[in-house]
Design an enzyme around this catalytic site. Structure first.
Site, short mmCIF file in Angstrom:
data_model
loop_
_atom_site.label_atom_id
_atom_site.label_comp_id
_atom_site.label_asym_id
_atom_site.label_seq_id
_atom_site.Cartn_x
_atom_site.Cartn_y
_atom_site.Cartn_z
N CYS A 89 1.10 -1.13 -0.32
CA CYS A 89 -0.06 0.44 -0.32
C CYS A 89 0.84 0.96 0.16
O CYS A 89 1.94 1.46 0.77
CB CYS A 89 -0.42 0.56 1.23
N CYS A 239 -3.26 6.57 -5.26
CA CYS A 239 -2.78 5.24 -4.96
C CYS A 239 -1.49 4.76 -5.48
O CYS A 239 -1.10 5.45 -6.59
CB CYS A 239 -3.49 4.42 -5.55
#
Ligand code: PYC
Length: 315
Positions: A89, A239
């Site tokens: 992530c 992202c």
């Protein structure tokens, strides 16, 4: 009642991260990938307790700091969301740098940390800006044709940026925050089409992130995206792993030169700066992603024995 679990919440470009500082489970050591497998098999209730309602909420991404046996790393990290663990992530790593700074535990300069998919580096550039050097990323397949049920044919690239992405510029969707519901429905149909057609990442893993691109009016950005994550939440940030997958494709197409900056805007208007360098053998690239995060809470989570929903609502 279990001991309180101390967490620090932050958001990176609008996308929340909740980092467990103390009170997390002992996963028994080994590589971070092995520890993630133990976490998935034995501590799913813990995951749900941290990020799911009623204590968390669907968009929350959790992170657990774990020991690392890697010679270059002091720690490892496991990220998880409302339905399970994530391989990596990027926004959460930016949140980690800012959280450690808040705790007085961060040094300026590069820090290495082991993720389940490899060692990553992050550097704190100021109190709120972090640069992440991601795992080797690459485009696996270009212009893959799919038929999206209810929408028709479309094409996209399959790329790895620490998670598997299907990247689409040709989708016919209006990529605007007022259309989140329609965009979610479309991306869900894309995920189903990929699954039904047996289209996967190179290692056979599910492509569980769908990334739509569109031009932007923002002079500080090169493109706007909408990213649907597993668990049906969209990424409020651009992202980090998705921007890594994007710069890998741009580098492969020769649209971006090594080291050239790509400014990726999210659906809520936040921007990451990404760039990449080829690896020595030219088969992968190493993306660098820069973004800002801010601490939003320093809290103790309480799980009361009598609370039937103390481990969160299962999804
Ligand atoms: O920033 O890589 C990222 C990410 C993955 C899922 C949510 N955010």
């Amino acid at each position: 009642m279990t001991n309180p679990i101390r967490v620090i919440d932050s958001h990176t470009g609008g996308e929340p991260t909740r980092i467990v500082i103390s009170g997390g489970p002992d996963l028994g050591g080994g590589t971070v990938l092995e520890q993630m497998q133990v976490f998935n098999e034995k501590f799913d209730e813990f995951r749900r307790a941290i990020v799911n309602e009623p204590r968390g909420w669907d968009a929350m991404v959790g992170a657990l700091l774990v020991p690392s046996e890697h010679p270059d790393c002091d720690h490892g990290i496991i990220f998880f969301n409302n339905v399970g663990s994530l391989w990596m992530c990027g926004h959460g790593t930016i949140g980690l740098g800012v959280t450690l700074k808040y705790l007085g535990q961060a040094d300026y300069g590069k820090q290495k940390i082991e993720s389940p998919v490899g060692v990553i580096e992050y550097s704190l550039l100021d109190d709120s800006t972090v640069e992440l050097t991601n795992v080797p990323s690459y485009r696996f397949r270009k212009s893959v044709e799919i038929d999206v049920a209810g929408y028709g044919p479309a094409t996209g690239d399959i790329a790895w940026g620490g998670n598997w992405f299907f990247l689409m510029s040709d989708h016919g969707q209006d990529v605007h925050v007022r259309n989140v519901q329609q965009l979610t429905q479309y991306c869900t149909a894309v995920t189903e089409s990929l699954r039904d057609s047996g289209i996967t990442g190179e290692d056979g893993k599910e492509i569980d992130h769908i990334e739509l691109f569109a031009p932007t009016d923002n002079p500080a950005a090169d493109s706007k995206n909408f990213v649907l994550c597993p668990g049906l939440q969209y990424d409020r940030s651009p992202c980090g792993t998705g921007t890594s997958a994007k710069v890998a494709c741009l580098l492969a197409d020769g649209v971006l030169e090594p080291g050239q900056v790509w400014r990726q805007e999210s659906i809520v208007g936040s921007v990451f700066e990404g760039s990449a360098q080829w690896t020595a053998d030219g088969t992968r690239c190493i993306p660098t992603i820069r973004g800002t995060a801010f601490v939003t809470a320093d809290a103790n989570l309480i799980l009361q024995d009598a609370d039937p929903l103390r481990f969160g609502i299962e999804r």
